[in-house]
Design an enzyme around this catalytic site. Structure first.
Site, PDB file in Angstrom:
ATOM      1  N   SER A  21       0.821  -1.209   0.000  1.00 28.04           N
ATOM      2  CA  SER A  21       0.000   0.000   0.000  1.00 28.04           C
ATOM      3  C   SER A  21       0.858   1.263   0.000  1.00 28.04           C
ATOM      4  CB  SER A  21      -0.894  -0.020   1.235  1.00 28.04           C
ATOM      5  OG  SER A  21      -1.701   1.125   1.254  1.00 28.04           O
ATOM      6  N   GLY A  72       1.467  11.033   4.737  1.00 31.57           N
ATOM      7  CA  GLY A  72       0.367  11.330   5.662  1.00 31.57           C
ATOM      8  C   GLY A  72      -0.984  10.879   5.157  1.00 31.57           C
ATOM      9  N   LEU A  73      -0.988   9.696   4.481  1.00 34.36           N
ATOM     10  CA  LEU A  73      -2.248   9.061   4.091  1.00 34.36           C
ATOM     11  C   LEU A  73      -3.114   9.919   3.180  1.00 34.36           C
ATOM     12  CD1 LEU A  73      -3.185   7.444   7.505  1.00 34.36           C
ATOM     13  CD2 LEU A  73      -2.349   6.256   5.473  1.00 34.36           C
ATOM     14  N   ASN A 128      -4.208  -0.883   8.640  1.00 37.85           N
ATOM     15  CA  ASN A 128      -2.976  -0.192   9.026  1.00 37.85           C
ATOM     16  C   ASN A 128      -3.168   0.389  10.413  1.00 37.85           C
ATOM     17  OD1 ASN A 128      -0.808   1.522   9.327  1.00 37.85           O
ATOM     18  ND2 ASN A 128      -1.446   2.945   7.721  1.00 37.85           N
ATOM     19  N   CYS A 131      -1.513   4.337  12.558  1.00 35.60           N
ATOM     20  CA  CYS A 131      -1.998   5.720  12.640  1.00 35.60           C
ATOM     21  C   CYS A 131      -2.171   6.155  14.090  1.00 35.60           C
ATOM     22  CB  CYS A 131      -3.359   5.864  11.977  1.00 35.60           C
ATOM     23  SG  CYS A 131      -3.527   4.923  10.513  1.00 35.60           S
ATOM     24  N   ILE A 192       6.753  -5.430   7.935  1.00 42.61           N
ATOM     25  CA  ILE A 192       6.656  -4.269   8.798  1.00 42.61           C
ATOM     26  C   ILE A 192       6.242  -3.025   8.006  1.00 42.61           C
ATOM     27  CG2 ILE A 192       8.397  -5.066  10.447  1.00 42.61           C
ATOM     28  CD1 ILE A 192      10.461  -3.247   9.097  1.00 42.61           C
ATOM     29  N   THR A 267       8.713   0.013  -1.566  1.00 41.90           N
ATOM     30  CA  THR A 267       9.572   1.078  -2.093  1.00 41.90           C
ATOM     31  C   THR A 267      10.198   0.742  -3.443  1.00 41.90           C
ATOM     32  OG1 THR A 267       9.978   1.643   0.189  1.00 41.90           O
ATOM     33  CG2 THR A 267      11.461   2.609  -1.408  1.00 41.90           C
TER      34      THR A 267
END
Lengths: 303, 245
Positions: A21, A72-73, A128, A131, A192, A267
């Protein structure tokens, strides 16, 4: 190819390679380059109840063998994900997709999960829990076994699809959090998420990231991720998805040897948009090189 | 977007800390001026996004870059014949159809190169192009002669007055024009935004993760919603810009 197939929380996927994600959007950017139906599945951009812009820029910093992000989503909110993103996604991806959801209160998570649960395209939830909990003094849900368990338990109660808890590595003992999620009903654990990090620019003498700190990811974190996946896989009975710095077919196999049922690639997609395509294509020959018949058997070797 | 290997044809210093890099490969994904490429450099994790200075859109791409850190310094040491892993055809491009007969190009420092390709296209379309190009000092001036050879009316401006006019680009953009295109460092963009009248567009820079819209690292707010500098940008219309405070 039969030898690449694995079963993830009761759903068989063609191979264990899952874009993580936040590194794959809703798939279209990559669908311009290759047929993304070759993926096992993918975990879509972290979705929240309401639209979010996210953090101020700069949000990105270069590191040795990795990067820091502080997005930041940013996402269009669950309603637009349902009305705009999922219909577009359907045109380029025919398999069940993993819905990555985030929230800032238990109610937020439950709302988003319930809205998405009835969408046929969704195969799993990935929750997730990294947060901040606005009702819990801003501490991340994922750093406290009790709040982790609250979120997972509440979501699990309201949805029909398997719930995978995505853990933060920024904790003293990740196995405690993993167990709490399993006890709360999680059908799987993924780990992770990024490691909290920062950089300072020598020219300006100030932090590179506007928000000062951000999530560190990339090949540099792979050994840390591998160790945590090993620990969690030895602790819980539910399937574990391993992620953190995976960028080659060899990394995939190593992660599965640590106990992962499937893996996520994050990544690497940002540096090489063909990363997952290449990994999937290279897996059979790498399996041959190491005498591996079937990927689904790997996790038992060190169990 | 396309991802492929390019071969370096030349990589030469053309001004202080400024290099012109010409590469050969598959350039067909490039659509037009304003777009950028994202170059992978050995030893660096993230690619380096650099705007295109000119291209035949078939096989040849020229960029001009400044050495501002380890990545661009490493790039400046690469030699003809070396291979580069490049993503091409990234971002949107300038809107040529809005230019009118007498477009004005306003460039500053590393923001000048993408305006050169734009000037080529506008001149080809028969437009009368004026370019105001700002630099700090004489040693940093580049491309001004190339704009002149294209047939543009060029005003070079240096902050210290060591070449051309002295001052800032904003001091020399008051004559009438039909539309403007502006690219440069953000303080310059803001100053131009406050000075210009009429319609035009600005090209932006931001720290990027992927450069092709996947990571949301370079987002900005605009009047028409959130945009990714790398995907819906880097070119934004004047009317849609919301400045960061």
């Amino acid at each position: 190819m039969e030898r690449m197939k694995v079963s993830l929380c009761g759903i068989e996927i063609d191979n264990p390679v899952i874009p993580a994600s936040g590194t794959f959007g809703f798939g279209y950017e990559f669908a311009e380059l290759y047929d993304i139906d070759i993926l096992g599945t993918f975990s879509f951009k972290g979705t929240t109840k309401d639209e979010r812009f996210g953090n101020p820029t700069p949000r990105i910093a270069e590191c040795t063998a990795g990067m820091i992000n502080s997005v930041g989503l940013q996402n269009p909110g669950v309603e637009r994900v349902i009305s705009e993103e999922l219909p577009k996604l359907k045109k380029v991806f025919g398999k069940p997709v993993m819905a990555n959801i985030s929230g800032f209160s238990v109610e937020d998570y439950v709302y988003t999960a319930e809205r998405l649960d009835s969408e046929d395209q969704i195969g799993w939830f990935e929750v997730n829990i990294s947060c901040p909990n606005v009702h819990g003094g801003g501490m991340s849900f994922g750093t406290d076994p009790k709040s982790a368990s609250q979120v997972i338990g509440a979501v699990k109660k309201k949805v029909s699809k398997p719930v995978i808890a995505k853990l933060s590595p920024n904790v003293t003992d990740i196995t405690t959090i993993a167990s709490a999620c399993e006890d709360a009903g999680a059908d799987g654990i993924s780990l992770i998420n990024t490691l909290l990090g920062m950089r300072i620019d020598l020219k300006t003498k100030k932090p590179v990231i506007a928000n000062i700190m951000g999530g560190f990811s990339g090949p540099a974190v792979f050994p840390v991720a591998l160790r945590m996946v090993w620990q969690v896989a030895h602790r819980v009975k539910v399937p574990v998805i391993g992620l953190g710095g995976i960028s080659t077919a060899e990394d995939v196999i190593e992660m599965m040897l640590a106990g992962a049922t499937a893996v996520e690639v994050g990544t690497a997609n940002l540096i090489d948009p063909y990363a997952c395509f290449k990994i999937i294509n290279e897996l059979p020959s790498v399996m041959d090189r190491y005498g591996i018949g079937s990927l689904s058997k790997l996790k038992e070797i060190n169990a | 977007m396309n991802s492929s290997l390019f071969q370096i044809v030349s990589n030469d210093a053309i001004a202080k800390n400024t290099y012109r890099l010409e590469i050969l490969g598959d350039a067909k994904a490039l659509k037009g001026p304003g777009q950028f490429i994202n170059i992978r450099i050995d030893g660096m994790f993230l690619r380096r996004p650099i705007s295109v200075c000119t291209s035949d859109r078939k096989e040849r791409i020229t960029v001009i870059y400044k050495t501002v850190g380890k990545g661009t310094e490493a790039l400046s040491r690469m030699k003809p014949g070396d291979k580069l892993d490049v993503l091409t055809g990234l971002g949107n491009s300038y809107d040529l159809s809005s230019s009118g007969d007498k477009p004005l190009l306003i460039g500053g420092g590393a923001g000048v190169p993408p305006l050169f390709w734009l000037a080529e296209e506008l001149v080809k379309d028969g437009k009368t192009v004026r370019a105001v190009l700002g630099f700090n000092t004489k040693e940093e001036v580049f491309l001004a002669d190339d704009f002149e050879r294209l047939g543009c009316e060029v005003t070079v401006v240096t902050v210290d007055g060591s070449l051309g006019r002295k001052g800032f680009v904003t001091d020399y953009i008051l004559r009438p024009y039909t539309y403007f295109y502006c690219c440069g460092p953000e303080p310059m963009l803001k100053a131009v935004y406050r000075t210009v009248s009429g319609s035009g567009e600005f090209s932006f820079e931001e720290r990027m993760g992927c450069g092709f819209g996947a990571c949301m690292g370079c987002s900005c707010r605009t009047v028409t919603g959130y945009k990714r500098i790398c995907r819906e940008g880097p070119v934004l219309k004047k009317e849609e810009i919301l400045w960061k405070e």
